[in-house]
Design a protein around this motif. Structure first.
Motif, PDB file in Angstrom:
ATOM      1  N   CYS A  26       0.833  -1.214   0.000  1.00 37.30           N
ATOM      2  CA  CYS A  26       0.000   0.000   0.000  1.00 37.30           C
ATOM      3  C   CYS A  26       0.862   1.258   0.000  1.00 37.30           C
ATOM      4  O   CYS A  26       0.571   2.217  -0.723  1.00 37.30           O
ATOM      5  CB  CYS A  26      -0.942  -0.006   1.195  1.00 37.30           C
ATOM      6  SG  CYS A  26      -2.171  -1.345   1.125  1.00 37.30           S
ATOM      7  N   ARG A  27       1.927   1.251   0.776  1.00 45.05           N
ATOM      8  CA  ARG A  27       2.859   2.402   0.782  1.00 45.05           C
ATOM      9  C   ARG A  27       3.588   2.494  -0.556  1.00 45.05           C
ATOM     10  O   ARG A  27       3.786   3.587  -1.090  1.00 45.05           O
ATOM     11  CB  ARG A  27       3.857   2.272   1.936  1.00 45.05           C
ATOM     12  CG  ARG A  27       3.225   2.441   3.311  1.00 45.05           C
ATOM     13  CD  ARG A  27       4.269   2.504   4.425  1.00 45.05           C
ATOM     14  NE  ARG A  27       5.117   1.318   4.487  1.00 45.05           N
ATOM     15  CZ  ARG A  27       4.810   0.202   5.150  1.00 45.05           C
ATOM     16  NH1 ARG A  27       3.668   0.109   5.815  1.00 45.05           N
ATOM     17  NH2 ARG A  27       5.638  -0.819   5.163  1.00 45.05           N
ATOM     18  N   PHE A  28       3.986   1.350  -1.104  1.00 45.80           N
ATOM     19  CA  PHE A  28       4.685   1.297  -2.391  1.00 45.80           C
ATOM     20  C   PHE A  28       3.820   1.881  -3.504  1.00 45.80           C
ATOM     21  O   PHE A  28       4.298   2.661  -4.330  1.00 45.80           O
ATOM     22  CB  PHE A  28       5.065  -0.160  -2.687  1.00 45.80           C
ATOM     23  CG  PHE A  28       5.731  -0.396  -4.007  1.00 45.80           C
ATOM     24  CD1 PHE A  28       7.030   0.032  -4.235  1.00 45.80           C
ATOM     25  CD2 PHE A  28       5.076  -1.065  -5.029  1.00 45.80           C
ATOM     26  CE1 PHE A  28       7.663  -0.206  -5.455  1.00 45.80           C
ATOM     27  CE2 PHE A  28       5.693  -1.313  -6.246  1.00 45.80           C
ATOM     28  CZ  PHE A  28       6.991  -0.875  -6.456  1.00 45.80           C
ATOM     29  N   ARG A  29       2.536   1.515  -3.543  1.00 48.18           N
ATOM     30  CA  ARG A  29       1.621   2.056  -4.558  1.00 48.18           C
ATOM     31  C   ARG A  29       1.675   3.584  -4.562  1.00 48.18           C
ATOM     32  O   ARG A  29       1.853   4.209  -5.600  1.00 48.18           O
ATOM     33  CB  ARG A  29       0.177   1.669  -4.244  1.00 48.18           C
ATOM     34  CG  ARG A  29      -0.210   0.286  -4.483  1.00 48.18           C
ATOM     35  CD  ARG A  29      -1.659   0.111  -4.046  1.00 48.18           C
ATOM     36  NE  ARG A  29      -2.004  -1.288  -4.028  1.00 48.18           N
ATOM     37  CZ  ARG A  29      -2.979  -1.795  -3.295  1.00 48.18           C
ATOM     38  NH1 ARG A  29      -3.723  -1.016  -2.540  1.00 48.18           N
ATOM     39  NH2 ARG A  29      -3.225  -3.074  -3.339  1.00 48.18           N
ATOM     40  N   ALA A  30       1.457   4.146  -3.382  1.00 50.23           N
ATOM     41  CA  ALA A  30       1.411   5.605  -3.274  1.00 50.23           C
ATOM     42  C   ALA A  30       2.739   6.228  -3.691  1.00 50.23           C
ATOM     43  O   ALA A  30       2.756   7.256  -4.381  1.00 50.23           O
ATOM     44  CB  ALA A  30       1.049   6.011  -1.849  1.00 50.23           C
ATOM     45  N   GLN A  31       3.843   5.615  -3.307  1.00 49.83           N
ATOM     46  CA  GLN A  31       5.154   6.156  -3.660  1.00 49.83           C
ATOM     47  C   GLN A  31       5.378   6.134  -5.171  1.00 49.83           C
ATOM     48  O   GLN A  31       5.850   7.106  -5.751  1.00 49.83           O
ATOM     49  CB  GLN A  31       6.268   5.388  -2.951  1.00 49.83           C
ATOM     50  CG  GLN A  31       7.642   5.991  -3.141  1.00 49.83           C
ATOM     51  CD  GLN A  31       7.731   7.386  -2.555  1.00 49.83           C
ATOM     52  OE1 GLN A  31       7.329   7.614  -1.419  1.00 49.83           O
ATOM     53  NE2 GLN A  31       8.226   8.337  -3.329  1.00 49.83           N
ATOM     54  N   VAL A  32       5.018   5.024  -5.817  1.00 46.28           N
ATOM     55  CA  VAL A  32       5.177   4.935  -7.275  1.00 46.28           C
ATOM     56  C   VAL A  32       4.297   5.973  -7.958  1.00 46.28           C
ATOM     57  O   VAL A  32       4.736   6.669  -8.875  1.00 46.28           O
ATOM     58  CB  VAL A  32       4.868   3.508  -7.787  1.00 46.28           C
ATOM     59  CG1 VAL A  32       4.774   3.472  -9.307  1.00 46.28           C
ATOM     60  CG2 VAL A  32       5.931   2.527  -7.301  1.00 46.28           C
TER      61      VAL A  32
END
Length: 110
Positions: A26-32
């Protein structure tokens, strides 16, 4: 490291079920999405982007040799198209499918 700082060695897709790894996705999605300019830098909370269905979906990740996330995606399965998360996105293309429906979604690549 690979070409221009992009890894060329990475894991095969690995299914994850651990809630901590799903939270990492979930954090990775937002960062990308932020890094690619798909959204404003302050559009997401610290915990990233979590959809209501994330808890019942299957999730996969691809990591570099150091364990960093390079890609993630999820799959949900539904009895009918009406049950699919954001079904209107499928319907706008004129799709009227019989179930069960497997819906890949939230595929993000660093």
């Amino acid at each position: 490291m690979g070409v221009n700082g992009v890894p060329t060695v990475f894991s095969l897709p690995q299914e994850v079920t651990d809630p901590a790894e799903v939270a990492e996705i979930c954090r990775f999605r937002a960062q990308v999405w932020r890094d690619t300019g798909q959204t404003a830098a302050n559009a997401f909370p610290v915990q990233g982007w979590r959809d209501p269905i994330d808890g019942v979906c299957r999730h996969w990740v691809i990591r570099d040799p150091a364990g960093q996330l390079l890609a993630a995606g999820r799959l949900s399965v539904h009895a009918t198209l009406d049950e699919v998360h954001q079904a209107e996105e499928y319907r706008r293309y004129g799709l009227d499918l019989e179930g069960p429906i497997a819906a890949p979604d939230r595929v993000v690549v660093c």
